[in-house]
Scaffold this active site. Sequence first.
Site, PDB file in Angstrom:
ATOM      1  N   LYS A 180       0.879  -1.176   0.000  1.00 52.16           N
ATOM      2  CA  LYS A 180       0.000   0.000   0.000  1.00 52.16           C
ATOM      3  C   LYS A 180       0.911   1.219   0.000  1.00 52.16           C
ATOM      4  O   LYS A 180       1.414   1.635   1.052  1.00 52.16           O
ATOM      5  CB  LYS A 180      -0.898  -0.017   1.244  1.00 52.16           C
ATOM      6  CG  LYS A 180      -2.248   0.686   1.079  1.00 52.16           C
ATOM      7  CD  LYS A 180      -2.165   2.152   0.749  1.00 52.16           C
ATOM      8  CE  LYS A 180      -1.811   2.995   1.946  1.00 52.16           C
ATOM      9  NZ  LYS A 180      -1.542   4.422   1.578  1.00 52.16           N
ATOM     10  N   GLU A 255       9.928   1.608  10.822  1.00 54.82           N
ATOM     11  CA  GLU A 255      11.002   2.599  10.675  1.00 54.82           C
ATOM     12  C   GLU A 255      10.331   3.954  10.702  1.00 54.82           C
ATOM     13  O   GLU A 255       9.583   4.292   9.793  1.00 54.82           O
ATOM     14  CB  GLU A 255      11.779   2.357   9.378  1.00 54.82           C
ATOM     15  CG  GLU A 255      13.134   3.036   9.392  1.00 54.82           C
ATOM     16  CD  GLU A 255      13.117   4.390   8.733  1.00 54.82           C
ATOM     17  OE1 GLU A 255      13.056   5.409   9.466  1.00 54.82           O
ATOM     18  OE2 GLU A 255      13.141   4.429   7.498  1.00 54.82           O
ATOM     19  N   CYS A 288      14.063  11.053   6.756  1.00 53.12           N
ATOM     20  CA  CYS A 288      13.932  10.733   8.187  1.00 53.12           C
ATOM     21  C   CYS A 288      15.284  10.762   8.893  1.00 53.12           C
ATOM     22  O   CYS A 288      15.365  11.047  10.074  1.00 53.12           O
ATOM     23  CB  CYS A 288      13.252   9.390   8.372  1.00 53.12           C
ATOM     24  SG  CYS A 288      14.050   8.064   7.472  1.00 53.12           S
ATOM     25  N   GLU A 386       9.726  16.502  14.975  1.00 55.33           N
ATOM     26  CA  GLU A 386      10.209  16.225  13.627  1.00 55.33           C
ATOM     27  C   GLU A 386       9.437  17.120  12.650  1.00 55.33           C
ATOM     28  O   GLU A 386       8.210  17.093  12.601  1.00 55.33           O
ATOM     29  CB  GLU A 386       9.994  14.755  13.252  1.00 55.33           C
ATOM     30  CG  GLU A 386      10.546  14.464  11.869  1.00 55.33           C
ATOM     31  CD  GLU A 386      10.421  13.001  11.465  1.00 55.33           C
ATOM     32  OE1 GLU A 386       9.352  12.422  11.671  1.00 55.33           O
ATOM     33  OE2 GLU A 386      11.401  12.468  10.914  1.00 55.33           O
TER      34      GLU A 386
HETATM   35  P1  ADP Z   1       2.584  11.313   6.830  1.00 57.85           P
HETATM   36  O1  ADP Z   1       1.722  11.811   7.957  1.00 57.85           O
HETATM   37  O2  ADP Z   1       3.891  11.979   6.782  1.00 57.85           O
HETATM   38  O3  ADP Z   1       1.903  11.255   5.501  1.00 57.85           O
HETATM   39  P2  ADP Z   1       2.084   8.577   7.595  1.00 57.85           P
HETATM   40  O4  ADP Z   1       2.866   7.829   8.590  1.00 57.85           O
HETATM   41  O5  ADP Z   1       0.677   8.933   7.981  1.00 57.85           O
HETATM   42  O6  ADP Z   1       2.962   9.815   7.221  1.00 57.85           O
HETATM   43  O7  ADP Z   1       2.012   7.766   6.204  1.00 57.85           O
HETATM   44  C1  ADP Z   1       2.874   6.745   5.823  1.00 57.85           C
HETATM   45  C2  ADP Z   1       2.049   5.630   5.226  1.00 57.85           C
HETATM   46  O8  ADP Z   1       1.135   5.150   6.192  1.00 57.85           O
HETATM   47  C3  ADP Z   1       1.196   6.026   4.005  1.00 57.85           C
HETATM   48  O9  ADP Z   1       1.218   4.972   3.067  1.00 57.85           O
HETATM   49  C4  ADP Z   1      -0.167   6.175   4.603  1.00 57.85           C
HETATM   50  O10 ADP Z   1      -1.209   5.984   3.672  1.00 57.85           O
HETATM   51  C5  ADP Z   1      -0.163   5.066   5.630  1.00 57.85           C
HETATM   52  N1  ADP Z   1      -1.162   5.207   6.697  1.00 57.85           N
HETATM   53  C6  ADP Z   1      -1.641   6.354   7.239  1.00 57.85           C
HETATM   54  N2  ADP Z   1      -2.574   6.079   8.181  1.00 57.85           N
HETATM   55  C7  ADP Z   1      -2.688   4.730   8.248  1.00 57.85           C
HETATM   56  C8  ADP Z   1      -3.493   3.819   9.021  1.00 57.85           C
HETATM   57  N3  ADP Z   1      -4.367   4.257   9.927  1.00 57.85           N
HETATM   58  N4  ADP Z   1      -3.335   2.499   8.812  1.00 57.85           N
HETATM   59  C9  ADP Z   1      -2.440   2.034   7.918  1.00 57.85           C
HETATM   60  N5  ADP Z   1      -1.687   2.833   7.144  1.00 57.85           N
HETATM   61  C10 ADP Z   1      -1.784   4.164   7.300  1.00 57.85           C
END
Ligand code: ADP
Length: 487
Positions: A180, A255, A288, A386
């Site tokens: 995903k 990570e 990061c 961050e």
């Molecule tokens: P940012 O806030 O910098 O976009 P995230 O950690 O939210 O970073 O996003 C990293 C990945 O995690 C993306 O692929 C995002 O779609 C996914 N993601 C965000 N929320 C969820 C969730 N609740 N469950 C699973 N994956 C998620």
Amino acid sequence: MHTIDVAGVQVDTRHFVNGERLESPATYTNTSPIDGSFLGEIARGDADAVNAAVAAARAAFPTWSKLGPKKRGELLNKLADLVEANVETLANIETLDNGALLRSHLRGVMPRVAMNIRFFADYAINDLHHEAFETRGHTNNITWDPSGVAALITPWNAPLMLATWKIGPALAAGDTVVLKPAEWTPLTASYFADLTKQAGIPDGVFNVVFGYGTEAGAALTAHTGISRISFTGSVPTAKIIAHAAADNLTPVSFELGGKSPCIVMADADLDLAAEIAVEQYDNAGQVCLSGTRILVHESVADEFAEKFREKAAALTQGDPRDPATDIGPQVHQVHFDRIKGFVDRAVAEGHDIAWGGGPNTELGGLYFQPTLVKNPAPGSEIVSAEIFGPVLCMQTFTSDDEVIAMANGTEFGLAAVVVSGNRDHAKRITDELVAGTIWVNCFFVRDLRAPFGGSKKSGIGRDGGTWSFDFYADVKNTVVSPNGWKE
Ligand code: ADP
């Protein structure tokens, strides 16, 4: 209308499930950070799409897992060859989608994508073994068995590089995969899916579901049919995923973020220190690992600051497709606003902004100036949180004990940089630092056989070499007795 044209190459916008494109009833809009232009409507995955992808990956698992490292390695090396043959196409797609420098994608990032696949394929064949342990005549044989379906959730800052850092070992270990990718940067994952098909990777071994984290990501991480979750992203999202994983006791590898120190000792080569400091603006600060807190010994602070200023002033900001550009745009308006919020609050609190401090008004759009905040108040937001943008802080110290306390004084422990002219002195400092990776007089160089990951809130587990296989595989110990044999 299921494709986006990138310089004559068609990139599919539908999911990739069981070797076929799967249409989505819902879509979301993808734009380019370079100029805000509309790129296309992307499949917005839900539980149905995730169920289909996990079912395909589970159906493909028995054959793929039994194929063995050698046969899998042949197919994966073919895939790596195809990535190498398509470096330019992949680089163009990635730059259009996430706004990072085309020249970096061409020279470093996409060749590394190929290496991520090749390295783990070859490692599984040649290097993944352990001496058998002998105990009272009994032999303990250690093997790395495929575990099932690996769910991979990846971020937008280095989309295909970080995805293949997981895909490579997962597939080489004999797992099948559901990826995903981040919603802001779906395109290279889609083109890569086409390459897996061309390479002859069997249908269902590699699947991609696009869409939002809260929808597709949540459905995937809560799925009972997966055996592993590997996630790179933010701490708040990691906590949500950890809860989802807890219900099924699915093993996780995380990570996460950092607020890493970049320490300039009094005995440092200050030209080298300035060079390393300016590298922390790479990828418009969306890294990061960046050493975003520059900690410099008071006795050399003025001299270092002047050298650093010269180098920062020489950075060219602009279109990431222009080879002369050093800093491109931020990835998305939402992220740009987040960065601006941090800097606006720092300004309102009266912090000293040495350079930058806001959007690049000449360029407009998502271009944020490289910024340095000088002597931020200890504990303030700008020096603790961050930011993930081109915003660095600089503080001074007067003793080893003080700089060690400052360096370790955050909730993170991803990386650290130490610039010093004295090996013993540098070692005294690195021995005390809490971080997954420490660079001494360098930055970003790393062997793929070495462990990579974060301490404290920067992650759970390590990737790289055997560490990756320890996660994606079921490590098994078969203890064989010297007794009972009839032959
Ligand atoms: P940012 O806030 O910098 O976009 P995230 O950690 O939210 O970073 O996003 C990293 C990945 O995690 C993306 O692929 C995002 O779609 C996914 N993601 C965000 N929320 C969820 C969730 N609740 N469950 C699973 N994956 C998620």
